[in-house]
Write an enzyme that holds these catalytic residues in place. Structure first.
Site, PDB file in Angstrom:
ATOM      1  N   ASP A 149     -26.528 -87.344  10.790  1.00 50.64           N
ATOM      2  CA  ASP A 149     -27.680 -86.717  11.447  1.00 50.64           C
ATOM      3  C   ASP A 149     -28.956 -87.308  10.850  1.00 50.64           C
ATOM      4  O   ASP A 149     -28.915 -88.088   9.896  1.00 50.64           O
ATOM      5  CB  ASP A 149     -27.655 -85.198  11.273  1.00 50.64           C
ATOM      6  CG  ASP A 149     -27.772 -84.770   9.822  1.00 50.64           C
ATOM      7  OD1 ASP A 149     -28.142 -83.620   9.574  1.00 50.64           O
ATOM      8  OD2 ASP A 149     -27.486 -85.590   8.929  1.00 50.64           O
ATOM      9  N   ASP A 155     -32.314 -86.896   8.657  1.00 50.94           N
ATOM     10  CA  ASP A 155     -32.774 -86.041   7.573  1.00 50.94           C
ATOM     11  C   ASP A 155     -33.912 -85.167   8.093  1.00 50.94           C
ATOM     12  O   ASP A 155     -34.386 -85.326   9.222  1.00 50.94           O
ATOM     13  CB  ASP A 155     -33.213 -86.920   6.388  1.00 50.94           C
ATOM     14  CG  ASP A 155     -33.185 -86.164   5.077  1.00 50.94           C
ATOM     15  OD1 ASP A 155     -32.205 -85.434   4.827  1.00 50.94           O
ATOM     16  OD2 ASP A 155     -34.138 -86.305   4.292  1.00 50.94           O
TER      17      ASP A 155
END
Length: 299
Positions: free
Chosen positions: A216, A218
């Site tokens: 993903d 940050d």
């Protein structure tokens, strides 16, 4: 690559699996074995086997079932267990967050640099009584990176060659201010595990490379807070599937007999020992035989 028979190396490929990767499919003659090291026990038993005739050793970095957090990993034991098992090359898989818009979830990054911001870990095999200073200017083996790049391209998996991995201590994730700072530093991805792993592999004279798997963005990213746990788990599963396929493709390519590492990874300790032989602590030297016997025997 032509080899000098006097310097021929029969590779043994080590794989360190990150989050979501707890075994390697397709291994033959599989056997989980307990390996004790002078620095204690590694994260789990090691899985020994062969793939297309190439000897392999797999270690789940956090243990099967992921019971160990990053700061509690025995990094020295993990790398020493690999060395004691005959491993010559380590492919390290690591789940990471992205610090760049162009590195979305599901993207793989063949890391070439690290910034080590960890602080609660033992980072060297050497200590008082036997001091060594090892260069980690170029902390990964480009030969392994070349193979990873070629196989990812063949498989059609989105990837980037080169990037800096910021290693944070954890177990908490970054603050938004930290995330923005790391972006200003030019970092590509962020994770919690590949230091001091890479430094220790260099001290053990093992060729080492990291393939980072983006799960993903940050917390710097505007969409970060809308990412659900289910979405992250789906990406992790996809990444793990791709990682297993990548390892299966890389092992035969890395397993052919070769000469010495062109980058010198297998000779990293050549001029690193500082302590004179007569001043070395015998007890520490005895421990170091597990990872540095080549230079210790040479005096």
């Amino acid at each position: 690559m032509s080899t000098n028979p006097a310097q021929a190396v029969q590779p043994v490929i080590g794989i360190i699996g990150g989050s979501g990767l707890y075994e390697i499919a397709g291994l033959e003659n599989k056997e989980w074995r307990k390996v004790e090291t002078p620095w204690g026990a590694p994260s789990d038993e090691l899985l020994f086997g062969t793939l297309d005739g190439v000897r392999c050793v797999f270690l789940p970095r956090h243990g099967r079932g992921h019971p160990l957090p990053p700061s509690r990993l025995n990094y020295r034991a993990n790398v020493a267990a690999m060395k004691m098992s005959g491993v010559t090359d380590i492919v390290s898989l690591s789940a990471v967050g992205s610090l760049r818009e162009e590195l979305p979830p599901g993207h793989f990054v063949i890391v070439d640099q690290f910034i080590d911001r960890s602080f609660a870990r033992e980072k060297s095999f050497f200590d008082t009584g036997c001091v060594a200073h090892v260069s980690v200017a170029d902390p990964v083996c480009p030969r392994i990176g070349d193979v990873a790049q070629a196989k990812l391209t063949e498989m059609g998996i989105a990837h980037t060659r080169g990037g800096t991995y910021l290693v944070m201590e954890g177990p908490q994730f970054s603050t938004r201010a930290e995330s923005e700072l790391y972006r200003q530093w030019g970092c590509s991805v962020i994770g919690m595990t590949n230091m001091p792993e890479a430094k220790l592999a260099r001290e053990a004279e093992i060729c080492y490379a990291t393939v980072a798997m983006v799960t993903d963005y940050d917390c710097w990213h505007q969409d970060h807070d809308s990412v659900t746990v289910d979405a992250v788990v789906r990406v992790m599963k996809q990444n793990a599937d791709h990682a297993r396929a990548l390892i299966k493709a890389m092992i035969p390519a890395l397993g052919a007999p070769r000469g010495l590492c062109p980058a010198g990874c297998d000779r990293a300790l050549e001029y690193a020992l500082i302590t004179a032989p007569e001043a070395r602590d015998p007890a520490l030297v005895s421990k170091l035989e597990a990872v540095a016997s080549r230079v210790l025997k040479a005096g």
